[in-house]
Design a protein around this motif. Structure first.
Motif, PDB file in Angstrom:
ATOM      1  N   GLY B 142       0.749  -1.251   0.000  1.00  0.00           N
ATOM      2  CA  GLY B 142       0.000   0.000   0.000  1.00  0.00           C
ATOM      3  C   GLY B 142       0.782   1.307   0.000  1.00  0.00           C
ATOM      4  O   GLY B 142       0.191   2.371  -0.127  1.00  0.00           O
ATOM      5  N   LEU B 145       1.595   3.301  -4.913  1.00  0.00           N
ATOM      6  CA  LEU B 145       0.539   2.865  -5.828  1.00  0.00           C
ATOM      7  C   LEU B 145       1.108   2.595  -7.215  1.00  0.00           C
ATOM      8  O   LEU B 145       0.586   1.769  -7.952  1.00  0.00           O
ATOM      9  CB  LEU B 145      -0.583   3.902  -5.890  1.00  0.00           C
ATOM     10  N   GLU B 146       2.157   3.305  -7.574  1.00  0.00           N
ATOM     11  CA  GLU B 146       2.823   3.055  -8.860  1.00  0.00           C
ATOM     12  C   GLU B 146       4.272   2.687  -8.581  1.00  0.00           C
ATOM     13  O   GLU B 146       4.930   3.328  -7.758  1.00  0.00           O
ATOM     14  CB  GLU B 146       2.768   4.306  -9.741  1.00  0.00           C
ATOM     15  N   LEU B 177       2.944 -11.215  -8.394  1.00  0.00           N
ATOM     16  CA  LEU B 177       1.488 -11.268  -8.554  1.00  0.00           C
ATOM     17  C   LEU B 177       1.137 -10.811  -9.967  1.00  0.00           C
ATOM     18  O   LEU B 177       1.569  -9.746 -10.409  1.00  0.00           O
ATOM     19  CB  LEU B 177       0.821 -10.355  -7.517  1.00  0.00           C
ATOM     20  N   PHE B 226      -1.068  -0.656  -5.106  1.00  0.00           N
ATOM     21  CA  PHE B 226      -2.525  -0.605  -5.319  1.00  0.00           C
ATOM     22  C   PHE B 226      -3.087  -2.026  -5.315  1.00  0.00           C
ATOM     23  O   PHE B 226      -3.983  -2.355  -4.534  1.00  0.00           O
ATOM     24  CB  PHE B 226      -2.862   0.104  -6.645  1.00  0.00           C
ATOM     25  N   THR B 227      -2.524  -2.864  -6.180  1.00  0.00           N
ATOM     26  CA  THR B 227      -2.981  -4.252  -6.258  1.00  0.00           C
ATOM     27  C   THR B 227      -2.745  -4.957  -4.921  1.00  0.00           C
ATOM     28  O   THR B 227      -3.588  -5.722  -4.456  1.00  0.00           O
ATOM     29  CB  THR B 227      -2.239  -5.000  -7.383  1.00  0.00           C
ATOM     30  N   ASN B 229      -2.680  -3.708  -1.950  1.00  0.00           N
ATOM     31  CA  ASN B 229      -3.645  -3.273  -0.957  1.00  0.00           C
ATOM     32  C   ASN B 229      -4.987  -3.959  -1.161  1.00  0.00           C
ATOM     33  O   ASN B 229      -5.635  -4.397  -0.202  1.00  0.00           O
ATOM     34  CB  ASN B 229      -3.805  -1.752  -1.041  1.00  0.00           C
ATOM     35  N   VAL B 230      -5.409  -4.067  -2.427  1.00  0.00           N
ATOM     36  CA  VAL B 230      -6.680  -4.739  -2.731  1.00  0.00           C
ATOM     37  C   VAL B 230      -6.592  -6.214  -2.323  1.00  0.00           C
ATOM     38  O   VAL B 230      -7.500  -6.747  -1.677  1.00  0.00           O
ATOM     39  CB  VAL B 230      -7.016  -4.603  -4.240  1.00  0.00           C
ATOM     40  N   LEU B 231      -5.480  -6.871  -2.646  1.00  0.00           N
ATOM     41  CA  LEU B 231      -5.306  -8.290  -2.303  1.00  0.00           C
ATOM     42  C   LEU B 231      -5.297  -8.491  -0.787  1.00  0.00           C
ATOM     43  O   LEU B 231      -5.976  -9.379  -0.267  1.00  0.00           O
ATOM     44  CB  LEU B 231      -4.000  -8.829  -2.903  1.00  0.00           C
ATOM     45  N   LYS B 233      -6.532  -6.583   1.605  1.00  0.00           N
ATOM     46  CA  LYS B 233      -7.827  -6.320   2.232  1.00  0.00           C
ATOM     47  C   LYS B 233      -8.863  -7.357   1.828  1.00  0.00           C
ATOM     48  O   LYS B 233      -9.736  -7.706   2.622  1.00  0.00           O
ATOM     49  CB  LYS B 233      -8.299  -4.903   1.891  1.00  0.00           C
ATOM     50  N   ASN B 234      -8.770  -7.860   0.598  1.00  0.00           N
ATOM     51  CA  ASN B 234      -9.709  -8.897   0.175  1.00  0.00           C
ATOM     52  C   ASN B 234      -9.464 -10.177   0.988  1.00  0.00           C
ATOM     53  O   ASN B 234     -10.402 -10.838   1.421  1.00  0.00           O
ATOM     54  CB  ASN B 234      -9.557  -9.186  -1.320  1.00  0.00           C
ATOM     55  N   THR B 235      -8.194 -10.492   1.208  1.00  0.00           N
ATOM     56  CA  THR B 235      -7.844 -11.658   2.014  1.00  0.00           C
ATOM     57  C   THR B 235      -8.389 -11.496   3.430  1.00  0.00           C
ATOM     58  O   THR B 235      -8.953 -12.426   4.004  1.00  0.00           O
ATOM     59  CB  THR B 235      -6.306 -11.826   2.031  1.00  0.00           C
ATOM     60  N   GLU B 236      -8.224 -10.293   3.958  1.00  0.00           N
ATOM     61  CA  GLU B 236      -8.717  -9.979   5.308  1.00  0.00           C
ATOM     62  C   GLU B 236     -10.248 -10.149   5.352  1.00  0.00           C
ATOM     63  O   GLU B 236     -10.791 -10.805   6.249  1.00  0.00           O
ATOM     64  CB  GLU B 236      -8.334  -8.524   5.612  1.00  0.00           C
ATOM     65  N   GLY B 237     -10.928  -9.582   4.347  1.00  0.00           N
ATOM     66  CA  GLY B 237     -12.387  -9.674   4.286  1.00  0.00           C
ATOM     67  C   GLY B 237     -12.856 -11.109   4.135  1.00  0.00           C
ATOM     68  O   GLY B 237     -13.824 -11.528   4.772  1.00  0.00           O
TER      69      GLY B 237
END
Lengths: 341, 341
Positions: B142, B145-146, B177, B226-227, B229-231, B233-237
């Motif tokens: 996170g 992002l770039e 990834l 960016f990716t 962070n999404v991964l 948080k998705n894992t956490e969710g």
């Protein structure tokens, strides 16, 4: 109505594809099914497995697009493939929708070049249903690794129409996948898209973080195809991980085994929920006629469900709505051009 | 050794932070702990909750970085904050490591501007352990992002060193990834990074798809922030979703409740596994001295574990290895420059 099914592509081709197409023909007597593939292979496979193919039409093809093929092979050296011929049939009006479990890149390229995008749509995308208690349509889930705010806005509109017509959701909630909920989060792609969605007629509920996705935070989730693909596959992997864990827990000792038996139905429902085949396939939204990408590992049931989905897509009139939307936007001399200056 | 703890930042500040720091001091008698915060608030909170703070040193601060603050506030209008003062102490050698559960952006900005990056490292990143049976270090999760291929290569090297020294993994397996496993997959960022990692001295195992992450496909997983962070948080969710589902299943009827009792220990272990607090915090790799970002929702145990992690980081000598690696790369006139031309 006629649905065209590519029976040569996918991990379980041709057997499961043929079986699925035959099941679909049985299930939908008012609908014709054409299966495209090598005639001899189809007939031999049907005979070996005692499947009657008398209820479907066989359209011969002469090659097969494999995973290693470049996307453009479908319109070049392999235009006589099951995928190429199926798409050509769709283009020429010899069917209302096309279902294939083959190479995604080739399917998108072929659909775009042969069947063409809806006028005004700049990119077609793959719309995938994430199998949560509140289903989430993820778009794009892999067709466009790089996108513009305009693309994301069009994905949001098309995804909303899909959820409205196919899942009967009134004013579907649109979210943008981002690394935080604040409107300032993300790269310029995300901040610009945020403004466009906020100012649009869509039911935009803001930025959505990865952790909120399983809990029904929105009905349509838009993002670029790279992030979408990672999210989709991570969700798939976590689902598998979870089912393995549950199995491990429920086979711990005689008491847990007894417990597992007592909730057999619940577990079955759960398995179904995470079973991609239950949701049919992923529509390519933005193409002028319905094209459904069935999962590569589709079995007969998944193929049958993908055909059912194709029929629902044709009947829904979604594409008419999208066309109208594009025409209106064009008449207004471009919604985005106005916003993006 | 002295560890500095920011007790004013985080969802549960100051109470849980103070409790955690005191627990850490008890657990590590050969280590000094300095807690940074508003002196009066700390003393009142300690008294109200009957916590003895005699085992830790209190360093006064005069403001607090909140989530709404801009990242640079920590070196400008709020340099007298608990985070700003803690980082300044670290910079000036009044401690060997810093732990904070506060605003991630501010922590990275402050660490970069005050404590500075290791010479030769172009970006520091957040390295987070994904809590699977085979732990995976995700970097960056996170901060950036770039990123460039050079950044990803440096993340891979730093992550490898971390997993080697802290998790005792010999030649950690590095994965990238991506949206597919083939080396041609992804955007130019991914294809270029693939070549660099393949030609490097690291144990590169190729591109990793989202679905393989829970199953131990690699030890270090690199991607843009960016990716990542999404991964993350998705894992956490998905973990949360899964635990809720398990609870629902195990409270279905008297038999399942009995079953749940019979595997109480197993469930507890499982809960621990998915409990972020067990893994302490996320180190900012690439900063010249250890900075640990504790989870925003950290409780006392999580803070204690983050301090334990900080101590392990200091003792490990990872930063010496990274410095040496940078010096050697510099001597070779730049590994990437050579490859990237």
């Amino acid at each position: 109505m006629r649905i065209i099914v590519d029976v040569m592509s996918g991990d379980n081709a041709p057997l499961e594809l043929i079986k699925g197409a035959v099941l679909a023909a049985d299930e939908n007597p008012d609908c014709n099914i054409s299966i495209v593939g090598d005639r001899e292979t189809i007939l031999r496979c049907a005979e070996d497995n005692r499947i009657s193919v008398s209820g479907v039409d066989i359209i011969p093809s002469y090659s097969t697009i494999v995973m290693e093929d470049k996307a453009l092979a479908v319109v070049r050296e392999k235009k006589d493939s099951s995928m190429g011929i199926g798409l050509k049939m769709l283009q020429e009006g010899e069917g209302e929708a096309f279902v294939s479990a083959g190479n995604t890149g080739a399917l998108i390229a072929g659909a775009t070049l042969l069947v063409r995008r809806i006028k005004g749509i700049s990119r077609a995308g793959i719309a995938t249903i994430l199998p949560f208690p509140t289903p989430v349509l993820l778009m794009d889930s892999g067709a466009n690794l790089e996108v513009t705010p305009e693309n994301l806005y069009q994905f949001a509109f098309m995804g909303s129409k899909y959820m409205e017509k196919i899942y009967s959701i009134n004013r579907p909630r649109v979210g943008q996948l981002n690394n935080g909920t604040e409107h300032t989060k993300g790269l310029p792609l995300q901040t610009e898209t945020y403004q466009i969605l906020k100012d649009s007629e869509l039911n935009f509920v803001g930025n959505i973080e990865g952790k909120e996705v399983p809990f029904g935070a929105c009905d349509v989730l838009v993002c670029d195809g790279f992030t979408g693909n990672v999210l989709l596959k991570n969700t798939e992997g976590m689902g598998k991980f979870m089912m393995a864990l549950l199995k491990d827990i429920l086979t711990s000792n005689p008491v847990t085994i007894l417990a597992a038996l007592s909730i057999k139905k619940k577990i079955k429902t759960l398995k179904h929920q995470f079973d991609a085949s239950e949701h049919g396939g992923a529509p390519l939204l933005g193409i002028s006629k319905p094209v459904i990408k069935a999962h590569g590992s589709s079995d007969a049931k998944a193929v049958k469900n993908a055909v059912r989905q194709a029929i629902a897509f044709v009947k829904s009139g979604i594409n008419d709505d999208i066309e109208q939307f594009c025409a209106e936007n064009d008449a207004k001399k471009g919604f985005f051009k106005k916003i993006l200056k």
